[in-house]
Scaffold this active site. Structure first.
Site, mmCIF file in Angstrom:
data_model
loop_
_atom_site.group_PDB
_atom_site.id
_atom_site.type_symbol
_atom_site.label_atom_id
_atom_site.label_comp_id
_atom_site.label_asym_id
_atom_site.label_seq_id
_atom_site.Cartn_x
_atom_site.Cartn_y
_atom_site.Cartn_z
ATOM 1 N N LYS A 45 0.831 -1.207 0.000
ATOM 2 C CA LYS A 45 0.000 0.000 0.000
ATOM 3 C C LYS A 45 0.865 1.256 0.000
ATOM 4 O O LYS A 45 0.551 2.242 -0.682
ATOM 5 C CB LYS A 45 -0.926 0.000 1.230
ATOM 6 N N GLN A 89 -4.955 -1.552 9.848
ATOM 7 C CA GLN A 89 -4.668 -2.863 9.268
ATOM 8 C C GLN A 89 -5.169 -3.977 10.182
ATOM 9 O O GLN A 89 -4.912 -3.981 11.373
ATOM 10 C CB GLN A 89 -3.143 -2.983 9.044
ATOM 11 N N ASP A 112 -11.242 1.793 3.645
ATOM 12 C CA ASP A 112 -11.497 0.353 3.517
ATOM 13 C C ASP A 112 -12.954 0.047 3.156
ATOM 14 O O ASP A 112 -13.265 -1.075 2.741
ATOM 15 C CB ASP A 112 -11.218 -0.349 4.853
HETATM 16 N N1 GUN Z 1 -6.123 -7.113 6.367
HETATM 17 C C1 GUN Z 1 -6.259 -7.901 5.261
HETATM 18 N N2 GUN Z 1 -6.898 -7.238 4.298
HETATM 19 C C2 GUN Z 1 -7.184 -6.009 4.790
HETATM 20 C C3 GUN Z 1 -7.830 -4.862 4.244
HETATM 21 O O1 GUN Z 1 -8.307 -4.835 3.111
HETATM 22 N N3 GUN Z 1 -7.899 -3.782 5.083
HETATM 23 C C4 GUN Z 1 -7.407 -3.781 6.329
HETATM 24 N N4 GUN Z 1 -7.545 -2.696 7.054
HETATM 25 N N5 GUN Z 1 -6.800 -4.823 6.853
HETATM 26 C C5 GUN Z 1 -6.691 -5.925 6.087
#
Ligand code: GUN
Length: 261
Positions: A45, A89, A112
């Protein structure tokens, strides 16, 4: 188009779009774990952000962070007018309730798309829909089978396919083998998101024209594997790695641009 090429082309478009903006989009990632999968996601990211011209910052906190401390940080980020979006996350340490945190993030900052009042969709199903549309995969009146019923993939995926007028069936761990065979044999689109490596294999019959979207990320000593075995006899099957993970990351950037507006 191969996913890698599709993502590359779309990133060029987003980069150009951002270059023309008066104010750069801003993103904060909060991470309170140190597991290898999360580290890999966060790294991806941040890399995408840098590549596109998004100002991204990582706030990495120790596992000992309390729920109260995290809620305080979330409250502060919610109020930060200079910030377009942020995410926490997942997974979180066991002493922090994930739903409490998801609900505490303001829908206006929820990149998200996890909050029930968010106008955005979660990144994985959104990324998949964008790709299916780019590939001109017919959805209207087609038999879509979603395998897995998680809150971040299966359920929103089913809802989004239904919104495109697919005939949606959701299969899960309690579905019987004969039903699996019946639904899969008739499926035009299969989205598999179970976390069970190889759950889709050659023992099933598929339509030649079927499209399989593999959301699985199963790690072992030999690398990353999907929920489907590779090279099933269908029209299109997304690879792992180099498949849905890239689409999810792209959708995060697209979601951020929507919040930036
Ligand atoms: N952990 C695994 N996939 C994701 C996601 O798309 N967003 C977040 N915040 N945590 C994750």
């Amino acid at each position: 188009m191969i996913i890698k090429e599709y993502v590359k082309a779309r990133k060029v478009e987003l980069k150009d779009l951002i270059a023309k903006m008066d104010r750069k989009p801003t993103l904060v990632i909060v991470q309170i774990n140190d597991d290898p999968a999360s580290n890999a996601y966060v790294k991806g990211k941040l890399k995408d952000s840098a590549e596109l011209g998004v100002e991204a910052k990582l706030i990495k906190l120790p596992e000992s962070t309390t729920e109260k401390e995290l809620l305080k940080l979330v409250g502060k980020l919610n109020k930060n007018k200079k910030l377009d979006g942020f995410l926490v996350q997942m997974p979180l340490p066991k002493h922090i309730n994930e739903d409490t945190i998801k609900l505490a993030i303001s829908p206006e900052k929820d990149v998200d798309g996890f909050h029930p009042l968010s106008k955005l969709n979660p990144c994985t199903p959104q990324g998949i829909m964008n790709y299916l549309k780019a590939e001109n995969v017919e959805l209207k009146g087609k038999n879509a089978v979603v395998i897995g019923r998680s809150n971040i993939v299966g359920k929103p995926m089913a809802k989004m396919l239904l919104a495109e007028s697919s005939n949606v069936t959701v299969l899960h761990s309690k579905t019987t083998r004969p039903d699996f065979e019946r639904y899969i044999a008739n499926a035009d689109i299969i989205v598999v998101a179970t976390g069970k490596q190889g759950i889709l294999d050659e023992s099933y019959k598929y339509k030649d024209s079927a499209v399989i979207v593999d959301v699985g990320i199963n790690r072992d000593e030999t690398g990353l594997h999907g929920d489907a075995v590779p090279n099933l006899p269908v029209r299109l099957q997304t690879p792992v790695p180099g498949g849905v993970g890239l689409l999810t990351r792209l959708a995060l950037m697209e979601n951020l641009l929507k919040l930036h507006k």
